[in-house]
Design an enzyme around this catalytic site. Structure first.
Site, short mmCIF file in Angstrom:
data_model
loop_
_atom_site.label_atom_id
_atom_site.label_comp_id
_atom_site.label_asym_id
_atom_site.label_seq_id
_atom_site.Cartn_x
_atom_site.Cartn_y
_atom_site.Cartn_z
CG PHE A 16 -1.95 1.10 1.15
CD1 PHE A 16 -3.04 1.01 0.30
CD2 PHE A 16 -1.78 2.25 1.88
CE1 PHE A 16 -3.96 2.05 0.20
CE2 PHE A 16 -2.69 3.30 1.80
CZ PHE A 16 -3.78 3.19 0.95
CG ASP B 195 -1.10 -1.68 7.04
OD1 ASP B 195 -2.21 -1.89 7.57
OD2 ASP B 195 -0.86 -0.70 6.31
NE ARG C 94 -10.54 -1.85 -2.52
CZ ARG C 94 -9.81 -1.20 -1.62
NH1 ARG C 94 -8.66 -1.71 -1.20
NH2 ARG C 94 -10.19 -0.03 -1.16
CE1 TYR D 273 -9.61 4.07 6.35
CE2 TYR D 273 -8.68 5.29 8.18
CZ TYR D 273 -8.55 4.76 6.92
OH TYR D 273 -7.38 4.90 6.23
CE LYS D 274 -8.23 0.42 5.05
NZ LYS D 274 -8.65 1.01 3.78
#
Ligand SMILES: Cc1ncc(COP(=O)(O)O)c(C=O)c1O
Length: 407
Positions: free
Chosen positions: A124, A193, A366, A218-219
């Site tokens: 990422f 991560d 996605r 927040y995911k």
């Protein structure tokens, strides 16, 4: 699968009760909980209570009276069963990027004489940028290698191996236990991560021998837009590691107002400044959506939902879309990517029809499956709509092609 068959799966779903914990808009199929988790039903009330009854009524006394000063660790403890850690190994703080910087720098400092950070190409971006910045600052070597070469890249000069556990594009994931063992055999530390793992699949940070980890709030954890991140430091390393951003909240006695920094004992030393109480309140509501939820059920449903979606999409779209995730469900986490040359436009057409996923350049659509609130019936319907859009070329319209700032 027929809608009736999908409904039967929903009826026998051991996690069906959890959907009620969320406030989801009517008529929308939300397949983007891997980017921004849905709103927990309890979050608005929790925010109002924190603002009105605590901040509003008790003002600064709230730091003691409502225990705000300990929320970063108290709320972090709720994450322990979700990631397989001890409560005292977790802290809520900052953003994922900042937590990464702190732990990466701490790891490098704990391995003096070693000059290399190992990571994965196409990690990422923030993970790469943070590592590049730190390597520049300290004159270290950043070794970015293809995923398949990570194990062989670890040697006696490696201070730390930093990887995203679940790939944000493909959802393929690393074998944490094997990577931790290889890094430790070479004398290096590991920093994971967990942004696309925590709350999506079963992980056991302690049992697999992880040293350090960070992840988004927040995911899948449903903490709200820009929620603070979490960090994990294995208990056995906490006394040895030092935060590179020494702030007063990580001091052994912040209210002594000492001129000299002395790190707090335990995980608290990784705090820097005053925690964001409103954001913590929302994140607590997010973590509470996992109450009484077994992560083994979450992982099983993640696999079942994503496999159903793949099967249904492939049956309807044939060669028009290319699966860009591992076909073997046991090698994927909880999202799926399909490639299409006009993936951005196809995704916008889908969103216009009420199916929300996202787009990752250059051509990936996605779809994230949040086992706490996505239903099997929605998966079948989403695939049906995608099939219609691809067959009719509904996406081939200028209004779907203008790129927005956030994709
Ligand atoms: C793997 C990974 N790490 C980090 C982040 C974001 O970091 P931050 O919370 O600092 O914006 C994301 C966001 O999508 C991510 O996918």
């Amino acid at each position: 699968m027929t809608p009736e068959e999908a409904q039967q799966l929903d009826e026998s779903d051991p996690l069906a009760f959890a959907r009620d914990r969320f406030s989801l808009p009517e008529g929308i199929i939300y397949l983007d909980g891997n980017s921004l988790g849905a709103l927990p039903r309890a979050a608005p009330g929790k925010l109002v209570e924190t603002a009105e009854a605590q901040w509003g009524e008790d003002l600064i006394a709230s730091w003691n009276k409502h225990g705000w000063i300990d929320w970063s660790t108290r709320i972090a403890a709720k994450l322990a069963p979700i990631v397989g850690a001890r409560p005292n190994e977790l802290l809520i703080a900052d953003s994922t990027s900042v937590c990464l910087f702190k732990l990466l720098a701490a790891a490098v400092r704990a391995r003096p004489g070693r000059r290399t950070i190992v990571t994965q190409q196409r990690n990422f971006p923030t993970d790469l940028y943070v590592a590049q910045g730190l390597a520049d600052m300290l004159g270290l070597r950043l070794r970015s290698v293809p995923a398949a070469d990570v194990l062989s890249a670890i040697d006696e000069d490696t201070a730390v191996v930093t990887l995203t556990h679940v790939d944000y594009r493909s959802a393929a994931f690393y074998d944490m236990r094997a990577l931790n063992a290889a890094a430790h055999a070479a004398g290096a530390l590991t920093l994971w991560d967990l942004s696309h793992s925590a709350g999506a699949i079963e992980i056991d940070l302690d049992d697999t021998g992880c040293d350090l980890a960070v992840g988004c709030g927040y995911k899948y954890l449903n903490g709200g837009p820009g929620a603070p991140a979490f960090l994990f430091v294995a208990e056995r390393l906490q006394d040895e590691l030092r935060s590179p951003v020494q702030g007063w909240m990580g001091h052994a006695d912040p209210f002594a107002f000492d001129d000299n920094y002395r790190p707090a004992a335990g995980i608290t030393r990784f705090l820097t400044g005053t925690p964001s109480i409103m954001a913590l309140a929302a994140l607590e509501a997010g973590l509470d959506t996992f109450a009484d939820v077994a992560m083994s059920d979450v992982e099983a449903k993640a696999r079942a939902l994503s496999q159903l979606f793949i099967d249904e999409v492939e049956a309807r779209c044939g060669d028009e879309l290319r699966l860009a995730s591992p076909p073997d469900p046991s090698r994927r986490a909880s999202h799926v990517c399909f490639a299409h040359p006009e993936g951005y436009a196809v995704m916008q057409a889908l969103i216009a029809r009420g199916v929300i996923g996202d787009f990752r350049a250059p051509d990936l659509m996605r779809f994230g499956f949040a086992p706490l609130y996505n239903r099997f019936v929605d998966i079948v319907r989403a695939a049906e709509i995608l099939g219609e859009i691809v067959a009719s070329r509904e996406w081939d319209d200028p209004r779907f092609k203008a790129r927005a700032k956030v994709t």
